[in-house]
Design a protein around this motif. Structure first.
Motif, short mmCIF file in Angstrom:
data_model
loop_
_atom_site.label_atom_id
_atom_site.label_comp_id
_atom_site.label_asym_id
_atom_site.label_seq_id
_atom_site.Cartn_x
_atom_site.Cartn_y
_atom_site.Cartn_z
N ASP A 164 0.80 -1.22 0.00
CA ASP A 164 0.00 0.00 0.00
C ASP A 164 0.84 1.28 0.00
OD1 ASP A 164 -2.20 -1.62 -0.04
OD2 ASP A 164 -2.95 -1.07 1.95
N VAL A 165 1.83 1.34 0.88
CA VAL A 165 2.62 2.58 1.00
C VAL A 165 3.49 2.77 -0.24
CG1 VAL A 165 4.39 3.77 2.34
CG2 VAL A 165 2.58 2.50 3.52
N ALA A 166 4.18 1.70 -0.65
CA ALA A 166 5.08 1.79 -1.81
C ALA A 166 4.30 2.06 -3.09
CB ALA A 166 5.90 0.51 -1.94
N LEU A 167 3.13 1.46 -3.22
CA LEU A 167 2.34 1.59 -4.44
C LEU A 167 1.68 2.97 -4.52
CD1 LEU A 167 1.78 -0.28 -6.85
CD2 LEU A 167 -0.32 -1.01 -5.70
N ALA A 168 1.41 3.57 -3.37
CA ALA A 168 0.76 4.90 -3.36
C ALA A 168 1.65 5.94 -4.04
CB ALA A 168 0.45 5.31 -1.93
N ARG A 169 2.96 5.67 -4.12
CA ARG A 169 3.88 6.61 -4.79
C ARG A 169 3.87 6.45 -6.31
NH1 ARG A 169 8.04 4.11 -2.14
NH2 ARG A 169 7.90 4.48 0.07
N VAL A 170 3.28 5.36 -6.78
CA VAL A 170 3.27 5.11 -8.23
C VAL A 170 2.09 5.85 -8.84
CG1 VAL A 170 3.03 3.31 -10.00
CG2 VAL A 170 4.34 2.83 -7.90
N PRO A 171 2.33 6.65 -9.89
CA PRO A 171 1.22 7.40 -10.51
C PRO A 171 0.13 6.48 -11.06
CG PRO A 171 3.35 8.22 -11.27
CD PRO A 171 3.63 6.96 -10.50
N THR A 172 -1.09 7.02 -11.16
CA THR A 172 -2.21 6.24 -11.72
C THR A 172 -2.37 6.52 -13.22
OG1 THR A 172 -3.71 7.99 -11.04
CG2 THR A 172 -3.52 6.11 -9.55
N THR A 173 -1.48 7.36 -13.78
CA THR A 173 -1.56 7.63 -15.22
C THR A 173 -0.96 6.46 -15.99
OG1 THR A 173 0.58 8.72 -15.03
CG2 THR A 173 -1.38 10.13 -14.96
N THR A 174 -1.55 6.15 -17.16
CA THR A 174 -1.01 5.06 -17.97
C THR A 174 -1.00 5.46 -19.44
OG1 THR A 174 -3.19 4.05 -18.37
CG2 THR A 174 -1.99 3.29 -16.42
N ASP A 175 -0.02 4.94 -20.18
CA ASP A 175 -0.02 5.08 -21.64
C ASP A 175 -0.98 4.06 -22.25
OD1 ASP A 175 2.04 6.86 -21.21
OD2 ASP A 175 3.61 5.36 -21.54
N THR A 176 -1.10 2.94 -21.56
CA THR A 176 -1.95 1.84 -22.03
C THR A 176 -3.34 1.97 -21.42
OG1 THR A 176 0.00 0.40 -22.04
CG2 THR A 176 -2.16 -0.68 -22.08
N PRO A 177 -4.40 1.97 -22.23
CA PRO A 177 -5.75 1.98 -21.63
C PRO A 177 -5.96 0.73 -20.78
CG PRO A 177 -5.84 2.26 -24.04
CD PRO A 177 -4.43 1.90 -23.69
N VAL A 178 -6.50 0.90 -19.57
CA VAL A 178 -6.75 -0.23 -18.69
C VAL A 178 -8.13 -0.80 -19.01
CG1 VAL A 178 -7.02 -0.97 -16.29
CG2 VAL A 178 -5.24 0.70 -16.90
#
Length: 415
Positions: A164-178
């Motif tokens: 949770d803590v480590a992943l919260a630093r990862v942006p939610t923007t993507t080049d690939t559509p989810v």
């Protein structure tokens, strides 16, 4: 009992796609790395030829640098995201670009002991050794003995509170559509949340932009965790690899493997935290301990011979987590804020994790706890069927059904 064993074998036949096993139909339509290692251990109990085939098909996906990817896309399917076009890897067979816990050599030794087939074991041993070397060079470049994960999916415990803590630093923007497919097969309440998926795919985009070059990824990784569950599995696999090397008279290999193992054994022991009565992973971006209470903190039992007082402390803590649970062993400590009884790796009990914990408890002479966990797992499966995982409070089978590794775990634990 026989009826359930027959049903377990029938599931493995149903999920066979030509020498490799899918975890379950539609939800997971390809070959998954650690799933196949568990499945091979199930097959090894009654069909060693098919067990070898499982591992041989997995190794078809091995990269030139030694990595065995977490998914091998042997044939196309549109029922899963992300597929090969998202991964953009350049292997001869389409694969994902990340790995999974290295259960492979553990399975190989069990299979070799069941079959004695040196001719089929040797090439798989070579593949396993190449993968171990990859782990220690690509995922522990500083030589600490703890191997790191660059993506939560590499842990096998995708949405664990540990990230949770480590992943919260990862942006939610993507080049690939989810474009999620999993929630059309399984209730969304039992799966990772959408924002988790955005971050998972952001990481895939970052590493694809590095062209899956390990040194570049290590430098650019926004998520980097030195992980005790993966290191414990690697160390146990290393012990099994060393046993095979010695049996085959490969003394230089054996010496190399012993050096890896000693480094990881020391590093794992240093991750013990008496205040929690468990081991902790380390966030390499922040340098902080990961204190989230998850099952991974007990997995080092699998690969360490703990002193009696340490083993007592671990078992007492495991007991506290199990008290009042219909199905042990919960993957998150019950009733903490992050605990969700039905959401994938945030609480549910998994037969394969129990299988590993039982091996670890047995190794550390804690037969009573091992037997309680075995009975809990066997009863859950006999009551609810071969579900992907179980709600530890109600016992309900959740996630995908007719699940291969649950069937393999049952064959081993019911034996």
């Amino acid at each position: 009992m026989n009826m359930h064993i027959n049903e377990a074998k029938r599931i493995l036949v149903t999920n066979d796609r030509g020498g490799y096993t899918v975890p379950t139909d539609r939800l997971y339509p390809f070959q998954w790395n650690w799933d196949s290692a568990f499945v091979a251990m199930g097959f090894a109990l009654y069909d060693t030829d098919r067990a070898y085939r499982e591992l041989e098909r997995l190794v078809e996906g091995q990269w030139a640098d030694g990595m065995i990817p977490h998914i091998v896309f042997h044939q196309p399917s549109d029922s899963y995201f992300p597929g090969p076009n998202v991964w953009r890897t350049r292997h001869s067979i389409p694969t994902s670009g990340i790995t999974q816990p290295p259960v492979f050599a553990i399975a190989l030794r069990k299979l070799h002991e069941a079959s004695g087939d040196r001719t089929r074991t040797l090439p798989l041993y070579e593949a396993a050794l190449k993968w171990h070397r990859w782990w220690y060079s690509a995922r522990d470049p500083e030589g600490t003995g703890l191997v790191a994960l660059l993506h939560p999916w590499e842990s096998g415990s995708d949405n664990s509170p540990a990230w949770d803590v480590a992943l919260a630093r990862v942006p939610t923007t993507t080049d690939t559509p989810v474009v999620r497919k999993d929630t059309s097969h399984v209730n969304a309440d039992m799966r990772p949340r959408n924002e988790d998926y955005q971050r998972f795919i952001h990481l895939v985009d970052v590493y694809a932009a590095c062209e899956w070059n390990w040194a570049k990824q290590w430098e650019k990784a926004p998520f980097k965790v030195a992980e005790v569950q993966t290191t414990a599995i690697l160390l146990k696999a290393g012990e099994d690899l060393r046993a095979l090397a010695q049996e085959f008279g490969l003394l230089d290999d054996a010496a190399e493997i012993v050096a890896f193992n000693e480094k990881s054994r020391r590093a794992l022991l240093a991750q013990w935290r008496p205040a929690f009565s468990r081991f902790v992973s380390r966030d390499l971006v922040s340098g902080q301990d990961i204190e989230a209470p998850t099952h991974a903190g007990f997995l080092p039992l699998l690969a360490l011979d703990l002193s009696a007082d340490l083993a007592d402390a671990v078992v007492a803590e495991m007991q506290r987590w199990s008290d009042g649970m219909k199905v042990a062993f919960p993957t998150t400590k019950p009733y903490v804020d992050s605990f969700e009884a039905k959401r994938y790796w945030r609480g549910p009990s998994w037969a394969i994790i129990n299988w590993l914990l039982i091996e670890g408890l047995t190794r550390n002479s804690r037969a009573d706890m091992a037997e309680a966990l075995r009975l809990s797992t066997v009863r859950a499966i006999e009551t609810e069927g071969f579900a992907e995982y179980f709600d530890p409070i109600t016992g309900e089978g959740c996630g995908g059904l007719g699940f291969s590794w649950t069937a393999a775990a049952y064959l081993s634990l019911a034996a």
